[in-house]
Design a protein around this motif. Structure first.
Motif, PDB file in Angstrom:
ATOM      1  N   TRP A 105      35.515  22.293  50.664  1.00  0.00           N
ATOM      2  CA  TRP A 105      34.708  23.306  51.303  1.00  0.00           C
ATOM      3  C   TRP A 105      33.351  22.844  51.801  1.00  0.00           C
ATOM      4  O   TRP A 105      32.722  21.750  51.184  1.00  0.00           O
ATOM      5  N   HIS A 135      28.567  31.886  52.416  1.00  0.00           N
ATOM      6  CA  HIS A 135      29.118  32.918  53.124  1.00  0.00           C
ATOM      7  C   HIS A 135      28.179  34.136  53.794  1.00  0.00           C
ATOM      8  O   HIS A 135      28.789  35.120  53.885  1.00  0.00           O
ATOM      9  N   ARG A 182      39.482  29.437  45.656  1.00  0.00           N
ATOM     10  CA  ARG A 182      38.439  30.068  46.345  1.00  0.00           C
ATOM     11  C   ARG A 182      39.401  30.848  47.662  1.00  0.00           C
ATOM     12  O   ARG A 182      38.619  31.927  48.150  1.00  0.00           O
ATOM     13  N   LEU A 221      38.815  34.686  48.618  1.00  0.00           N
ATOM     14  CA  LEU A 221      38.439  35.435  50.090  1.00  0.00           C
ATOM     15  C   LEU A 221      39.225  36.429  50.706  1.00  0.00           C
ATOM     16  O   LEU A 221      39.002  37.328  51.127  1.00  0.00           O
ATOM     17  N   ARG A 266      38.768  39.756  48.467  1.00  0.00           N
ATOM     18  CA  ARG A 266      37.625  40.332  49.164  1.00  0.00           C
ATOM     19  C   ARG A 266      37.675  40.925  50.392  1.00  0.00           C
ATOM     20  O   ARG A 266      37.358  42.063  50.587  1.00  0.00           O
ATOM     21  N   THR A 267      38.352  40.364  51.164  1.00  0.00           N
ATOM     22  CA  THR A 267      38.762  40.848  52.612  1.00  0.00           C
ATOM     23  C   THR A 267      39.425  42.057  52.576  1.00  0.00           C
ATOM     24  O   THR A 267      39.392  43.057  53.273  1.00  0.00           O
ATOM     25  N   GLU A 315      33.778  42.377  54.534  1.00  0.00           N
ATOM     26  CA  GLU A 315      33.765  40.965  53.950  1.00  0.00           C
ATOM     27  C   GLU A 315      34.087  39.912  54.893  1.00  0.00           C
ATOM     28  O   GLU A 315      33.960  38.846  54.630  1.00  0.00           O
ATOM     29  N   ALA A 367      33.476  36.118  54.639  1.00  0.00           N
ATOM     30  CA  ALA A 367      34.527  35.050  54.279  1.00  0.00           C
ATOM     31  C   ALA A 367      34.843  34.163  55.212  1.00  0.00           C
ATOM     32  O   ALA A 367      34.959  33.015  54.863  1.00  0.00           O
ATOM     33  N   GLN A 398      32.101  31.532  54.406  1.00  0.00           N
ATOM     34  CA  GLN A 398      32.493  30.636  53.442  1.00  0.00           C
ATOM     35  C   GLN A 398      33.556  29.591  53.556  1.00  0.00           C
ATOM     36  O   GLN A 398      33.958  28.573  53.573  1.00  0.00           O
ATOM     37  N   LEU A 399      34.634  30.373  54.503  1.00  0.00           N
ATOM     38  CA  LEU A 399      35.842  29.307  54.745  1.00  0.00           C
ATOM     39  C   LEU A 399      35.614  28.338  55.839  1.00  0.00           C
ATOM     40  O   LEU A 399      36.000  27.189  55.651  1.00  0.00           O
TER      41      LEU A 399
END
Length: 445
Positions: free
Chosen positions: A38, A45, A170, A174, A177-178, A184, A188, A191-192
């Protein structure tokens, strides 16, 4: 992993309420991610407040932030027994032994490779590393070692313990959450893909995309564009580092998951009692609340609307659909026991920055409603890792200024021609100090 497991379990329990393609979408997202190293910082994010400081990469020349100038002595705190974590990306020739030479050069400097992922390209391979290095080794020295071993377009950045989290875990987080909250998706994606700027461009007249983007999206170096599920275009940009086809596939899988699930916001709500004794409810809102929000606007005075929108207010339908869309941020609504909305608070992703905005019906002003909304919005921003939030209002709007001061955070003021911009800085200490006025964050199931 418990949060991810709980979220996925919650989704499965919904039965037909969640499309059957969800699991296939999650699997595709995890599959494309693989063992991705990552690149986001631990607050990646959320909309980043500034660039990473990386220099534009050049062939055979190191790029990225360095912890000292060339020729300067190592930092005083760097001792022989210390170690550091670094993220590094470099391009090597796609020939047998090229990666082995690079790894041997790192081993000679006592650099431990914690994770590695390769991105095959037409004219080489982009390798992403998470490295543990001796404490005295700087970013510039690390890039020099890589360049001497055949690496090109090298980019380095400090990492921390958050980068050690298992990548599939992780990615599942994501996706979960999405799946639970449409707001989100931009977070997301950040963060991705790491530090980047994400903009949602609305659809043009007739529902056409704002830009000519094919259904499968477009990858153009440091910019990728994807059709937004509700129409329009999602544009993602980052400085210096071109997106790879694998990163493009991950982003497309995440957007595809969002499209399959359709409009959704968490159902959580808080019932509160104001100091005067009246009961209100605070909950998340979206475009389904446009009629009630428009009715509230019609009950507001011209002065109240002018303070909120900094000028004459035209057709409410034109901007309420934008403000209440989860694609552009999060909205909280305050409603009475009868269900009438009397206050709205918006947390809006504005490119690389985050804006907060409030509107409280005249009859409900000076009762603590605005402060309640603002405290919750700033807590949401702190939770997502924002480094600051700002509010734009008129200099004469003493209520908004008082609410910002009531946060107890460091504030910066800028005023020009009667327009006031108040910025609250959310440094790590300040973020730890931010607390919701009451209860738990809205939207927790």
């Amino acid at each position: 992993m418990s949060d991810v497991t709980g979220a996925v379990t919650h989704l499965v329990e919904q039965g037909s309420a969640v499309p059957s393609m969800l699991l296939a979408s999650v699997a595709a997202l995890v599959g494309t991610a693989g063992f991705h190293t990552w690149w986001s910082r631990r607050h990646g994010h959320a909309p980043p407040a500034e660039d990473t400081g990386a220099r534009p990469p050049a062939p055979g020349r190191p790029a990225g932030p360095s912890d000292r100038a060339d020729g300067a002595a190592p930092e005083a705190g760097a001792r022989a027994g210390d170690s550091g974590l670094w993220r590094m990306r470099t391009t090597v020739r796609d020939t047998p032994g090229s990666l082995a030479v690079l790894c041997a050069a790192l081993a000679d400097r006592r650099v431990d490779i914690l994770s590695l992922q390769t991105h095959p390209l037409a004219d080489g391979t982009v390798d992403e590393f998470l490295l543990r290095t001796p404490g005295e080794l700087t970013g510039s020295e690390l890039a020099d070692v890589v360049s001497a071993a055949g690496g090109a377009y090298t980019w380095t950045e400090r990492a921390d313990a958050h980068d050690l989290v298992d990548a599939p875990t992780r990615v599942l987080g994501l996706a979960a959450r999405t799946a639970l909250d449409a707001a989100e998706l931009p977070l997301a994606l950040r963060q991705l893909l790491g530090r980047c700027t994400i903009r949602s461009l609305p659809a043009a007249a007739g529902g056409r995309a704002a830009e000519d983007v094919p259904p499968e999206g477009a990858l153009e170096g440091t910019v990728l564009r994807l059709p937004a599920p509700e129409g329009g275009v999602i544009s993602v940009e980052r400085p210096y580092l071109p997106f790879t086809p694998a990163e493009f596939a991950r982003a497309r899988a995440l957007v595809g998951l969002d499209a399959r699930l359709g409009p959704r916001v968490p159902r959580g709500r808080d019932a509160l009692t104001l100091p005067e004794g009246r009961d209100i409810t605070v909950r998340r809102a979206d475009t389904r609340d446009v009629p009630a929000a428009k009715a509230m606007h019609e009950r507001c005075s011209e002065r109240t609307l002018g303070m909120r929108y900094h000028g004459p207010v035209g057709d409410a339908d034109r901007y309420l659909n934008h403000l209440l869309s989860p694609r552009y941020g999060r909205t909280l609504a305050v409603q009475t026991a009868s269900g009438r909305i009397v206050g709205l608070g918006h947390l809006l992703w504005d490119g690389d920055e985050t804006e907060v905005a409030l509107l409280v019906e005249d009859a409900w002003q000076r009762r603590g409603v605005g402060g309640e909304l603002l405290g919750r919005l700033v807590a949401m921003a702190a939770e997502t890792g924002c480094e600051s939030v700002y509010a734009v209002t008129r200099a004469s709007n003493t209520g908004m200024v008082a609410a910002m001061r009531g946060l107890g955070l460091p504030l910066d003021y800028q005023i020009e021609e009667g327009t006031l911009v108040v910025t609250a800085r959310l440094d790590p200490a300040a973020r730890a100090a931010v607390r919701l006025p009451h209860g738990e964050p809205i939207g927790k199931e």
